[in-house]
Design a protein around this motif. Structure first.
Motif, mmCIF file in Angstrom:
data_model
loop_
_atom_site.group_PDB
_atom_site.id
_atom_site.type_symbol
_atom_site.label_atom_id
_atom_site.label_comp_id
_atom_site.label_asym_id
_atom_site.label_seq_id
_atom_site.Cartn_x
_atom_site.Cartn_y
_atom_site.Cartn_z
ATOM 1 N N GLY A 92 -10.141 -13.073 7.181
ATOM 2 C CA GLY A 92 -10.908 -14.319 7.396
ATOM 3 C C GLY A 92 -12.027 -14.443 6.792
ATOM 4 N N ASN A 93 -11.799 -13.574 5.587
ATOM 5 C CA ASN A 93 -13.273 -13.761 4.913
ATOM 6 C C ASN A 93 -12.829 -14.386 3.151
ATOM 7 O OD1 ASN A 93 -14.704 -12.068 6.345
ATOM 8 N ND2 ASN A 93 -13.729 -10.124 5.402
ATOM 9 N N THR A 94 -13.945 -14.940 2.630
ATOM 10 C CA THR A 94 -13.703 -15.393 1.457
ATOM 11 C C THR A 94 -14.152 -14.539 0.617
ATOM 12 O OG1 THR A 94 -15.813 -16.683 1.581
ATOM 13 C CG2 THR A 94 -13.528 -17.778 1.962
ATOM 14 N N ALA A 95 -13.695 -13.254 0.455
ATOM 15 C CA ALA A 95 -14.254 -12.234 -0.384
ATOM 16 C C ALA A 95 -12.952 -11.174 -0.703
ATOM 17 C CB ALA A 95 -15.217 -11.245 0.270
ATOM 18 N N TYR A 96 -13.040 -10.125 -1.485
ATOM 19 C CA TYR A 96 -12.453 -9.078 -1.706
ATOM 20 C C TYR A 96 -12.583 -8.253 -0.481
ATOM 21 C CZ TYR A 96 -10.223 -4.740 -3.766
ATOM 22 O OH TYR A 96 -9.595 -3.568 -3.750
ATOM 23 N N ASP A 97 -11.469 -7.941 0.131
ATOM 24 C CA ASP A 97 -11.319 -7.001 1.074
ATOM 25 C C ASP A 97 -10.309 -5.890 0.696
ATOM 26 O OD1 ASP A 97 -13.298 -7.411 3.341
ATOM 27 O OD2 ASP A 97 -12.146 -9.138 3.693
ATOM 28 N N GLY A 98 -10.649 -4.541 0.308
ATOM 29 C CA GLY A 98 -9.866 -3.725 -0.581
ATOM 30 C C GLY A 98 -8.647 -3.005 0.589
ATOM 31 N N PRO A 99 -7.788 -2.234 0.020
ATOM 32 C CA PRO A 99 -7.030 -1.631 0.960
ATOM 33 C C PRO A 99 -7.494 -0.772 1.888
ATOM 34 C CG PRO A 99 -6.458 -1.210 -1.295
ATOM 35 C CD PRO A 99 -7.676 -1.983 -1.387
ATOM 36 N N CYS A 100 -6.893 -0.888 3.168
ATOM 37 C CA CYS A 100 -7.409 -0.212 4.558
ATOM 38 C C CYS A 100 -5.975 -0.272 5.493
ATOM 39 C CB CYS A 100 -8.764 -1.229 4.998
ATOM 40 S SG CYS A 100 -9.766 -0.355 6.143
ATOM 41 N N PRO A 101 -5.212 0.571 5.101
ATOM 42 C CA PRO A 101 -3.936 0.776 5.984
ATOM 43 C C PRO A 101 -4.445 1.294 7.410
ATOM 44 C CG PRO A 101 -3.786 2.408 4.204
ATOM 45 C CD PRO A 101 -5.120 1.480 3.944
ATOM 46 N N PRO A 102 -4.064 0.850 8.315
ATOM 47 C CA PRO A 102 -4.142 1.547 9.753
ATOM 48 C C PRO A 102 -3.503 2.856 9.795
ATOM 49 C CG PRO A 102 -2.672 -0.345 9.866
ATOM 50 C CD PRO A 102 -2.999 -0.493 8.440
ATOM 51 N N ILE A 103 -2.523 2.843 9.160
ATOM 52 C CA ILE A 103 -1.604 4.040 9.434
ATOM 53 C C ILE A 103 -0.494 4.265 8.252
ATOM 54 C CG2 ILE A 103 0.329 3.209 10.763
ATOM 55 C CD1 ILE A 103 0.265 5.906 12.369
ATOM 56 N N GLY A 104 -0.502 5.468 7.601
ATOM 57 C CA GLY A 104 0.515 5.612 6.673
ATOM 58 C C GLY A 104 0.230 5.242 5.147
ATOM 59 N N THR A 105 1.155 5.388 4.385
ATOM 60 C CA THR A 105 0.596 4.751 2.893
ATOM 61 C C THR A 105 1.292 3.229 2.700
ATOM 62 O OG1 THR A 105 0.909 6.917 2.086
ATOM 63 C CG2 THR A 105 1.308 5.302 0.746
ATOM 64 N N HIS A 106 0.514 2.511 2.316
ATOM 65 C CA HIS A 106 0.711 1.033 1.799
ATOM 66 C C HIS A 106 0.881 0.729 0.499
ATOM 67 C CE1 HIS A 106 0.113 -0.889 6.200
ATOM 68 N NE2 HIS A 106 0.512 0.560 6.323
ATOM 69 N N ARG A 107 1.703 -0.183 0.055
ATOM 70 C CA ARG A 107 1.869 -0.749 -1.241
ATOM 71 C C ARG A 107 0.910 -1.770 -1.268
ATOM 72 N NH1 ARG A 107 7.568 -2.549 -1.551
ATOM 73 N NH2 ARG A 107 6.980 -2.907 0.766
ATOM 74 N N TYR A 108 0.142 -2.019 -2.585
ATOM 75 C CA TYR A 108 -0.595 -3.304 -2.616
ATOM 76 C C TYR A 108 -0.144 -3.875 -3.918
ATOM 77 C CZ TYR A 108 -2.945 -1.256 1.135
ATOM 78 O OH TYR A 108 -3.629 -0.845 2.419
ATOM 79 N N PHE A 109 0.001 -4.991 -3.915
ATOM 80 C CA PHE A 109 0.390 -5.872 -5.003
ATOM 81 C C PHE A 109 -0.642 -6.756 -5.747
ATOM 82 C CE2 PHE A 109 4.570 -4.453 -3.322
ATOM 83 C CZ PHE A 109 5.168 -4.081 -4.096
ATOM 84 N N PHE A 110 -0.971 -6.529 -6.897
ATOM 85 C CA PHE A 110 -1.717 -7.573 -7.600
ATOM 86 C C PHE A 110 -0.945 -8.220 -8.357
ATOM 87 C CE2 PHE A 110 -4.085 -3.582 -6.499
ATOM 88 C CZ PHE A 110 -5.418 -3.754 -6.774
ATOM 89 N N ARG A 111 -0.505 -9.717 -7.929
ATOM 90 C CA ARG A 111 0.116 -10.607 -8.445
ATOM 91 C C ARG A 111 -0.629 -11.598 -9.358
ATOM 92 N NH1 ARG A 111 3.340 -9.706 -3.486
ATOM 93 N NH2 ARG A 111 5.450 -8.459 -4.618
#
Length: 150
Positions: A92-111
């Motif tokens: 809900g922001n107009t900003a960069y909000d970095g990776p913050c997975p609630p649980i486990g390891t997540h993949r983050y795609f920069f496209r």
């Protein structure tokens, strides 16, 4: 009917190799700022760039962390910068909000997308509005993927 050729853009980072762990500095556990990115092979005819960072492993589905459009044809996105018009992310922001997975390891795609037009959308536009305006205007794409877990 004209068929557009979609060329490969080069997208890399001095702080992240594709397939590696994203440094904590660029996550909610660190400074929560965007990493520096390098862009190469921008196709001839490009008028603007779009960058979308998303997490397909989020519990609620494909979660957008950063949406930037109408970027000029730059070759470097500086760390902790605003390289274009920022849209609404899924926090809900107009900003960069970095990776913050609630649980486990997540993949983050920069496209990254090169477009043959500028979108002209106002700041705070949704990803749906951006994707709709991008349709039939993509002439290049590039991707970088990193992992993160707490």
């Amino acid at each position: 009917m004209e068929t557009k050729v979609i060329e490969n853009l080069q997208l890399s980072s001095p702080v992240l190799r594709s397939g590696d762990t994203i440094p904590e500095k660029y996550t909610c556990d660190g400074e929560n700022i965007n990493p520096a990115l390098a862009i190469g092979d921008i196709p001839k005819g490009a008028q603007s760039l779009v960058l979308i960072i998303n997490d397909p492993d989020a519990p609620r589905g494909n979660w957008t962390h950063w949406l930037v459009y109408d970027m000029p044809l730059i070759h470097t996105i500086e760390e902790n910068s605003v390289p274009g018009t920022v849209g609404l992310n899924d926090f809900g922001n107009t900003a960069y909000d970095g990776p913050c997975p609630p649980i486990g390891t997540h993949r983050y795609f920069f496209r990254l997308y090169a477009l043959d037009t500028r979108l002209g959308l106002p700041a705070g536009s949704t990803k749906e509005a951006v994707f709709l305006k991008m349709e039939n205007h993509i002439i290049g794409t590039g991707e970088l993927m990193g992992f993160y877990s707490h």
